[in-house]
Write an enzyme that holds these catalytic residues in place. Sequence first.
Site, PDB file in Angstrom:
ATOM      1  N   ASP A  47      17.442  -5.766  -6.729  1.00 46.79           N
ATOM      2  CA  ASP A  47      17.817  -7.007  -7.398  1.00 46.79           C
ATOM      3  C   ASP A  47      18.912  -7.771  -6.664  1.00 46.79           C
ATOM      4  O   ASP A  47      19.429  -8.758  -7.191  1.00 46.79           O
ATOM      5  CB  ASP A  47      18.300  -6.712  -8.826  1.00 46.79           C
ATOM      6  CG  ASP A  47      17.172  -6.314  -9.753  1.00 46.79           C
ATOM      7  OD1 ASP A  47      16.071  -6.880  -9.621  1.00 46.79           O
ATOM      8  OD2 ASP A  47      17.375  -5.430 -10.604  1.00 46.79           O
ATOM      9  N   ASP A  90      15.970  -0.100 -17.442  1.00 46.29           N
ATOM     10  CA  ASP A  90      15.954  -1.490 -17.032  1.00 46.29           C
ATOM     11  C   ASP A  90      16.437  -2.372 -18.192  1.00 46.29           C
ATOM     12  O   ASP A  90      16.056  -2.171 -19.348  1.00 46.29           O
ATOM     13  CB  ASP A  90      14.525  -1.883 -16.617  1.00 46.29           C
ATOM     14  CG  ASP A  90      14.453  -3.269 -16.027  1.00 46.29           C
ATOM     15  OD1 ASP A  90      15.049  -3.474 -14.955  1.00 46.29           O
ATOM     16  OD2 ASP A  90      13.798  -4.142 -16.632  1.00 46.29           O
ATOM     17  N   GLU A 133      21.103  -0.063 -16.368  1.00 46.73           N
ATOM     18  CA  GLU A 133      21.317  -1.225 -15.502  1.00 46.73           C
ATOM     19  C   GLU A 133      22.237  -2.207 -16.242  1.00 46.73           C
ATOM     20  O   GLU A 133      21.778  -3.090 -16.959  1.00 46.73           O
ATOM     21  CB  GLU A 133      19.983  -1.905 -15.162  1.00 46.73           C
ATOM     22  CG  GLU A 133      20.145  -3.112 -14.258  1.00 46.73           C
ATOM     23  CD  GLU A 133      19.013  -4.125 -14.395  1.00 46.73           C
ATOM     24  OE1 GLU A 133      18.952  -5.048 -13.571  1.00 46.73           O
ATOM     25  OE2 GLU A 133      18.205  -4.009 -15.338  1.00 46.73           O
ATOM     26  N   GLY A 174       0.767  -1.242   0.000  1.00 43.81           N
ATOM     27  CA  GLY A 174       0.000   0.000   0.000  1.00 43.81           C
ATOM     28  C   GLY A 174       0.792   1.284   0.000  1.00 43.81           C
ATOM     29  O   GLY A 174       0.219   2.375   0.131  1.00 43.81           O
TER      30      GLY A 174
END
Length: 819
Positions: free
Chosen positions: A667, A570, A599, A389
């Site tokens: 990651d 990404d 990345e 949330g």
Amino acid sequence: MKTVTFIYEPPIVGNHQVYLVANSDNWDKHVIELVETNGKYLARVSLNEGMYYYRFKIDGKYMKDPNAPFKLINGVELSFIEVKKESKLIALHTFEKVIIDYEGKLSLVGDFNNWTPDINRLAQISKGQYKTSLFLESGEYEYKYLAEAGVWVNQDSVGHYPSKKVQKEKLSNSKVVIDSSSMYSIDSNLLSSYSNNKLVFNSQLIDVYKYSDMQVEIKFRIPFKSYDKLKVVIDGIAVQYYFSGKNKHFTAYYSNIDLASKKAILKLKISFEVNKTRCFINNNILNLDNKDSIHYIIVQNLPKFNIPKFKDALVMYQILADRFHNGDERINPTFKESYYSDNVCKPSLNNKLHKNQAFYHLAEWNDTAILKKNPYSAQANPDWHAFYGGDLAGIRKKIAYLINLGVNVIYLNPIFQAKSYHRYDTIDFQLIDPHLGTNDEFKQLVDDLHDNGVKVILDIALNHCGTAFFAFEDCLSKGKDSLYWDWFDWFKWPLPKDLTPDFVAEDYYKCWWGVKDLPEFNFDLSRGTPDENYIENISDAKVNYPLTDYLLTSMEMWVNKYNIDGFRLDVPEEVPFWFWRLFYDHLKAINPDLYIVGEIWSKSSIWLKDNYVDAVMNYHYFRNPVIDYFIHNSITRSEFLNSISTSLISNCERVNNLQMNILGTHDTKRLRHICNSDLSKIKLALVFQFTFKGIPHIYYGDEIFLDGENDPDNRRPFDWEFSNNSKSLELHDFYKSLVSIRKKFFDCFQGIIKFYDIPYILSYTCSSLDAKKSLLVLINNSNQSVKIANLIESTDRLIMTDTDKATLEPKQFLIALKS
């Protein structure tokens, strides 16, 4: 035989089966297994001399080694490695004071030049004295000197010009032994060719970067460990140069050249002395001949190297919005959208979810056990589909916290509308996810952050989208009749209505790493993945313009309308090179100061030299060596310095100052987890991170000692009760102190960093270019106590330390201002 270490570091954190599949094993799929060690998978293999082709097999999926060169053979990416004999060494040897009482031409001839006259002429350095220098491999050589009129002289007769009568008698060859341990030696593996007078290297020794028609940076590398009298001359005038870095092969320097007027051509001459012999650098050549010493720079032909101007001291803070703070419970996910229709029924403990099923739900903020093991998963997988949330309102409410911490760049993981909490499965690239807020609320957040001196960069995944993306849904409905059919690589259609446990998405469409929720885009209509990714020139591709126009228009909107400061790309390696050039040029034309970071987990030089990105997430040359040295103690100090310095000497200085220096991300396993909650190890790694070139990056929660293992456990909700935990509070205050130092002495960390060979400790200085400020940093990562009184004699005052000044104990550090 030679022992070769194969390393694989997965982009998806978790437990994997990794095998090395190679031609040497007749492509047997399960001969060599890579074993997980500190988050990496390793295998050490003994290989004979020769060329080897191989791939990794990861969880049943084949891929190339990201840290090795590869070839496309019959459409298959095969990595390769060439195992050579132990490398030879090329030494610079000087023959001097050769002959007395002789005026004329003199040649050095021997078995190293096939006894050919005039190839290696000696220079007269004074009356009757001659000298020459040659590049020679280690070994024993025979030689003589050949004077005019065919008169031969050997070393024993130097000082006497022999008569022709003497010459008729047999004159023995002189001998010289070249010691391979010479301090002037060069590893021949660096060379493409060499002769007695010239060494040709595999890579450029000089790089030139044009920032404007009036400003260039020259970066050059010297391949000797010891040298002196370095000179950098442009158009006959000596220019200032600065130290950049040093690894086991090269020492690098750079010069910033401000041109008084627009010049078409610059004549650059870089020289230095080795063993009293002047050497010259030109392109990728090191030579001993002054005639070939000029390196011509045609300024107008250089592409402009566009580096953003970030005006303030930078410390970056990464936020995964769903896990940071819930600021507006009214927009909590209720999962009433159509794309959740089959995934909202709570399973029973007796009827668990199979691998192709999902249960999207809202979890309690402090319920993190599900991130390790989902009680409803038949495979005991973690809960990949829990939301907590967090939202944009939550970030706005915590701006004061961020300002107090001292950060001034916020990197937001994807916030576009998506089905998952991480939002890499984009549904609409032009819409903020309604459960994070509205587009207007995002604009207000950006404005508020800007008002507080904080920049904002957005994470974008343009390799793939989500299955609820409008174009993909249209294809599912209409098949080949869809206008968007070519936006994806299809293998079979239609998809089955119910996804059974044995459903394999890649039997139907190309998707990222086989993840069914992430269909990949098709950028090049003339070829598929992975072939399309390696095309650099857009003219060589059949561009899918409707797709690229949509993506570029979407990103342009966030720059123009919402005034964001940059993008994090990404998996850029899985998108064609030509697209990123198009992306870079298109968006930089709107705002040249956009910060674009990629990345990249492997070596990054190709990305940083050709206007694809401004910086990379520095996994290979920063995070990996820092973790290995400070946390795992698996590499030596020498290996550590060689690794981090390789990046410094490879890039231009402006790029070095913009690298995103990470220790943990969404990651990777959490910093706390990989060091087994050892605060002293974390502190040493942080001291280095905040006193090194680049942009220090903080992954949300690392500053409060948040724990987390594999994805998604490494994405736990932020603990806003952290002040109740003494270690969390201690680490938070430690971060604040380092951020303060970073900002106060920013010029030092953007200037010159030099490392010193002090036993047991990591010792270096950080100095501003104008030399007005300098910091001394001492870090004891050994198990020895080190006396440091003599090292800090020249310091004015301590900036930050945990020692009594006389001794640096194991796991202690010191930062001091030098006078």
